[in-house]
Structures are given as structure tokens and as C-alpha cells.
Design an enzyme around this catalytic site. Structure first.
Site, PDB file in Angstrom:
ATOM      1  N   GLN A 291       0.814  -1.214   0.000  1.00  0.00           N
ATOM      2  CA  GLN A 291       0.000   0.000   0.000  1.00  0.00           C
ATOM      3  C   GLN A 291       0.846   1.261   0.000  1.00  0.00           C
ATOM      4  OE1 GLN A 291      -2.606  -0.375   3.406  1.00  0.00           O
ATOM      5  NE2 GLN A 291      -3.604  -2.203   2.600  1.00  0.00           N
TER       6      GLN A 291
ATOM      7  N   HIS B 230      -1.004   0.085   5.747  1.00  0.00           N
ATOM      8  CA  HIS B 230      -1.514   1.006   6.774  1.00  0.00           C
ATOM      9  C   HIS B 230      -0.563   2.185   7.006  1.00  0.00           C
ATOM     10  CE1 HIS B 230      -4.331  -2.231   8.740  1.00  0.00           C
ATOM     11  NE2 HIS B 230      -4.480  -2.108   7.428  1.00  0.00           N
TER      12      HIS B 230
ATOM     13  N   GLU C  85     -14.750   3.896   9.880  1.00  0.00           N
ATOM     14  CA  GLU C  85     -15.262   4.970  10.727  1.00  0.00           C
ATOM     15  C   GLU C  85     -15.208   6.336  10.063  1.00  0.00           C
ATOM     16  OE1 GLU C  85     -13.834   3.007  15.011  1.00  0.00           O
ATOM     17  OE2 GLU C  85     -12.927   4.869  14.273  1.00  0.00           O
TER      18      GLU C  85
ATOM     19  N   TYR D 234      -9.029   7.297  19.902  1.00  0.00           N
ATOM     20  CA  TYR D 234     -10.084   6.745  19.063  1.00  0.00           C
ATOM     21  C   TYR D 234     -10.208   5.225  19.158  1.00  0.00           C
ATOM     22  CZ  TYR D 234     -10.997  11.418  17.785  1.00  0.00           C
ATOM     23  OH  TYR D 234     -11.367  12.741  17.879  1.00  0.00           O
TER      24      TYR D 234
ATOM     25  N   TYR E 201      -9.734 -10.279   9.754  1.00  0.00           N
ATOM     26  CA  TYR E 201      -9.905 -10.825   8.412  1.00  0.00           C
ATOM     27  C   TYR E 201     -10.034 -12.347   8.417  1.00  0.00           C
ATOM     28  CZ  TYR E 201      -8.845  -6.185   6.646  1.00  0.00           C
ATOM     29  OH  TYR E 201      -8.894  -4.844   6.377  1.00  0.00           O
TER      30      TYR E 201
END
Length: 463
Positions: free
Chosen positions: A178, A244, A336, A346, A357
Site C-alpha cells: 500500500q 496502513h 469509521e 479513538y 480478516y
């Protein structure tokens, strides 16, 4: 209660339930309470069933048969001697209703034209740029040109006629997983100083292999050339993972830069640890130094603004109110939409509306004192990336709404707000492609970037 299902091509079998927490084996009356008491310890929230692939069917009779008779050879207990038939039917209906929530994202086919009907008007997607790979970041230059950061590491200057020219001098990126070249923003005084900020996956060699992290580079743009490059922010520690990164950026009215950083897949060590930069939103000055009144001045660099995040990929500041809106990826379920507050936690992974997963429960908690609740959450996960607040007069019916890109289901999500809560949603432009970013341009139009193949569209009103 254990249901056998297929996930990622494998049959996952979960262990049976300990009945000791059910006094007299007499379940509560409501299906919701029964599920929570008997089933959630293995399955998490019932809403998570929408994200699972089933081996033994999802009709009510099939679900009731699974609950009633079980699959003892695979650890699925039979409940016919514990639950009444009407209780079994109630749980089956509860699960089926959850599963059916995913049907709204089952788009039949790809668009046949660039014209779409919305609830308020007919929209036309006007192509602004084509021939891209993964246009992650968009920044609007004063003269009407568009600066695009492509995840493969290339930077483009796009003219009004769709002509694009490559910009040289950008950061060296690790375009794996990513990672890559991610967001781009202009300094608030860009017309005077020409500063541009790029977030990206920086890398370094180590004995254990190549490591990477989220970093921010500032550079001066002159035509199609970047100069005076300087790395002003570097999230520590570096990690061997390739996912991430987070990596959205936005300036506030005081000229402070907010940078989101994902927890790099290490939820047990990073997001709840204030000695780590990962799983946080940071606030820095335009030169990378910490803001004096940041809440955790004695931790790491003193740049942490909020914590307990998973993978934040949407960020904006409402210019009228100063409210900071953020979207972040949950696990399977539990994406979210948050309002970011100074010093707030959070909750990831202590509280979550999603499951892992592999189907395992991450946490039994959806709320905890001292941890923020989302303004809304999505089950199944839509994979939100990009976030825009509709302003101006181009779309009167959308004014004050939020636009959220969906990577997973390939559409743009419109969120209608009331008192900072989402009261209605609309699916826009189904199946246009994995929506990586959405931003409001200075011309008042919404710009939508999709990936592989990479296009940037401007949303016009066709009627």
C-alpha cells in the site's frame, strides 16, 4: 453458537461455547440479546456476518437448520435442546437481516455512459486526466492547473486540456503493497513561497531487510521542477510491513499541517502507545517542528494530536467551524467517520465494530470510557479513502454534505449530516472504479480520482 463459513478460500472452524454464562440455559427474550449472550464471544457483532462467505446457505430455513442441528464434527453445537424454535427463528432472522445489508453494494454492471442519475440532479463525469495509475493526491494550483501524486512515484502537472507533464525532483518512495507516493498539499501561502508537501512511504535498509514509514517532504515548485527538498516529518519506528501508512494531510487556518499515520498493521504495539508515532494524527508547523500546545509534548517528537487510529485515509477541516473530519479503515467491518479532537483516543484496537480478516473476534468492546465514538461506521467495510465537504453553489442539494470515496465497492458515498451525525447516505456513480480520492476544487466542482486505470473526473450538473 458457531456457524461454519468459508473465508479466503479456507473453511474456518471455531470452537464451541461455554454454557456456564447462561443461567439455567434459559436465553434472554430478544434475538439481539440472545445473540450477544450466546454468540458474540465467537462471532463478534451480528453485523459482521454481512462480511462472511457461507458454506451452508443464508436463507432463513438454512440458517435455522444450522442453529438447530449444528455440525458437531466441526465444533458447531446443536441448539435444539437449549433454544425454543421461535428463538432459533429470531436469531436466524437477525443474521439474515444483517447479511442482506450488503446487497445495497451489489452493483450489477459497469457504467455504460458518463451520465448518472442522483437523487437531486443528473450528473456528468467530465474527464480531467487519464493515463494514470493510482492518483492518490490532488492539489489545485492557482492558475487552474492540477498537481497529481501517483502512487507509483510519479508527479504530474495537468493542464485544462488534459495534457499532463511529469514533475521532477519528487521523493524516492517504496511503491510496494500500500506504499508509494501518497498525498500532496500546497502551503497556504503557495503563491508567495511555492512550497508543496508530499507524504509518502520512505524506506531504509536494515539487517532484517528494507524498512519503511510514513514521511513528509517539503519542496519548492518552479514550473515542472522541484527544488529545496527537505524531509520535515518522519514517523517512528520504521516497520517491515507494507500497509496502513495512513498519509492524508491538511492545513488549518493557522498554517499548521495535520498528517495521518497508520499503525502499520501492528495494532497491539502502536496505536495505544504514545511512545510510537504510528496509529496517530500529528500536527506540525510548516517546517515540521511541533506546535507548542500539542497535547503530548513529552512523547516522541511532541507532534501527536490524536491517537488510537488504524489506517486514516480521509481528512478535512471545515473552514467555517474548524471541525476536523476523518475517515479510517476498520478491519472486516467497522470503517469509521470521526470528528478529531485534540488529545482524544479513538480506541483502536480496544474498541471496534469490526472483526479480524480471519473471522476471529478482535474485541468484545464497542465503547469504553475515555475513548471516542465514531460519528458513523460502515458494516460491511466500504474502505473509505478521500473525504470532501461540499461547499459553494454548484450543488445546492449537497451543500454541507460529506463525500467519501469507496475503494472496496467502487463508488462515491454522500453523507447527509445533522448535528454532526450522518442521517442519510446516497450511493453515487456505482462501479466507476476504486475511488481513491475526492476533493472540492476552487471552481466549486467535486473532483473524483479512481485507480487502475487511473482517471480524474469533475462532477458536472447535466440538467
Amino acid at each position: 453458537m458457531i456457524f461454519k463459513y468459508l473465508a479466503l478460500g479456507s473453511v474456518l472452524f471455531l470452537t464451541g461455547l461455554n454454557f456456564s454464562n447462561v443461567p439455567g440455559n434459559t436465553p434472554p427474550e430478544s434475538p439481539e440479546t440472545t445473540f450477544k449472550t450466546l454468540c458474540s464471544s465467537c462471532h463478534g457483532d451480528v453485523q459482521a456476518f454481512v462480511d462472511r462467505k457461507w458454506k451452508h446457505g443464508t436463507t432463513k430455513p438454512e440458517l435455522m437448520a444450522s442453529i438447530t442441528h449444528g455440525y458437531p464434527d466441526f465444533g458447531m453445537p446443536a441448539w435444539e435442546n437449549t433454544l425454543k424454535p421461535e428463538q432459533i427463528e429470531g436469531i436466524a432472522q437477525l443474521i439474515q437481516t444483517s447479511i442482506e445489508k450488503g446487497n445495497r453494494y451489489s452493483f450489477a454492471s459497469k457504467p455504460k455512459s458518463n451520465v448518472f442519475k442522483t437523487e437531486a440532479f443528473t450528473a456528468k463525469l467530465d474527464t480531467v486526466a487519464a493515463g494514470l495509475s493510482n492518483p492518490w493526491g490532488l492539489a489545485f494550483l492557482p492558475e487552474g492547473k492540477l498537481l497529481v501524486a501517483d502512487r507509483n512515484g510519479k508527479i504530474y502537472l495537468v493542464e485544462k486540456n488534459q495534457q499532463k507533464t511529469e514533475v521532477t525532483g519528487g521523493p524516492s518512495v517504496l511503491a510496494e503493497g500500500q506504499g508509494g507516493l501518497l498525498d500532496v498539499v500546497l502551503h497556504p501561502d503557495f503563491t508567495k513561497n511555492h512550497w508543496v508537501y508530499f507524504s509518502y512511504s520512505a524506506f531504509k535498509d536494515a539487517p532484517e531487510g528494507k524498512l519503511s514509514t510514513t514521511a513528509v517532504m517539503r519542496a519548492r515548485l518552479d514550473g515542472t521542477q522541484l527544488s529545496d527538498q527537505k524531509i520535515i516529518f518522519e514517523a517512528l519506528p520504521y516497520s517491515k510491513t507494507r500497509h496502513h501508512y495512513g498519509s492524508r494531510m491538511v492545513f488549518d487556518k493557522n498554517g499548521h499541517l495535520f498528517v495521518t499515520v497508520g499503525e502499520r498493521g501492528s495494532e497491539k504495539t502502536n496505536p495505544q502507545n504514545l511512545d510510537s508515532d504510528l496509529g496517530k494524527i500529528h500536527r506540525i508547523k510548516d517546517d515540521g517542528t511541533p506546535v507548542a500546545d500539542n497535547p503530548f509534548k513529552d512523547k516522541t517528537k511532541g507532534t501527536i494530536y490524536s491517537w488510537g487510529h488504524r489506517n486514516p485515509q480521509g481528512l478535512l477541516i471545515d473552514p467555517a467551524t474548524g471541525t476536523i473530519w476523518e475517515t479510517e479503515h476498520g478491519p472486516r467491518g467497522g470503517d469509521e467517520l470521526n470528528i478529531i479532537r485534540k488529545g482524544a483516543n479513538y480506541g483502536w484496537p480496544v474498541i471496534s465494530y469490526g472483526i479480524n480478516y480471519d473471522g476471529k473476534v478482535i474485541t468484545d468492546l464497542k465503547a469504553k470510557e475515555g475513548m471516542e465514538q465514531a460519528q458513523t461506521y460502515w458494516v460491511p467495510s466500504i474502505a473509505p479513502s478521500g473525504l470532501a465537504l461540499v461547499e459553494g453553489s454548484r450543488y445546492p442539494a449537497w451543500k454541507g454534505n460529506l463525500l467519501v470515496g469507496s475503494l472496496r465497492f467502487k463508488y462515491l458515498n454522500r453523507c447527509v449530516l445533522k448535528n454532526n451525525k450522518v442521517v442519510k447516505e446516497e450511493i453515487l456513480f456505482p462501479n466507476i472504479g476504486r475511488v481513491r480520492n475526492v476533493k472540492m476544487g476552487p471552481d466549486g466542482y467535486a473532483y473524483v480520482a479512481v485507480e487502475d486505470p487511473g482517471y480524474i473526473y469533475r462532477v458536472l450538473v447535466a440538467n
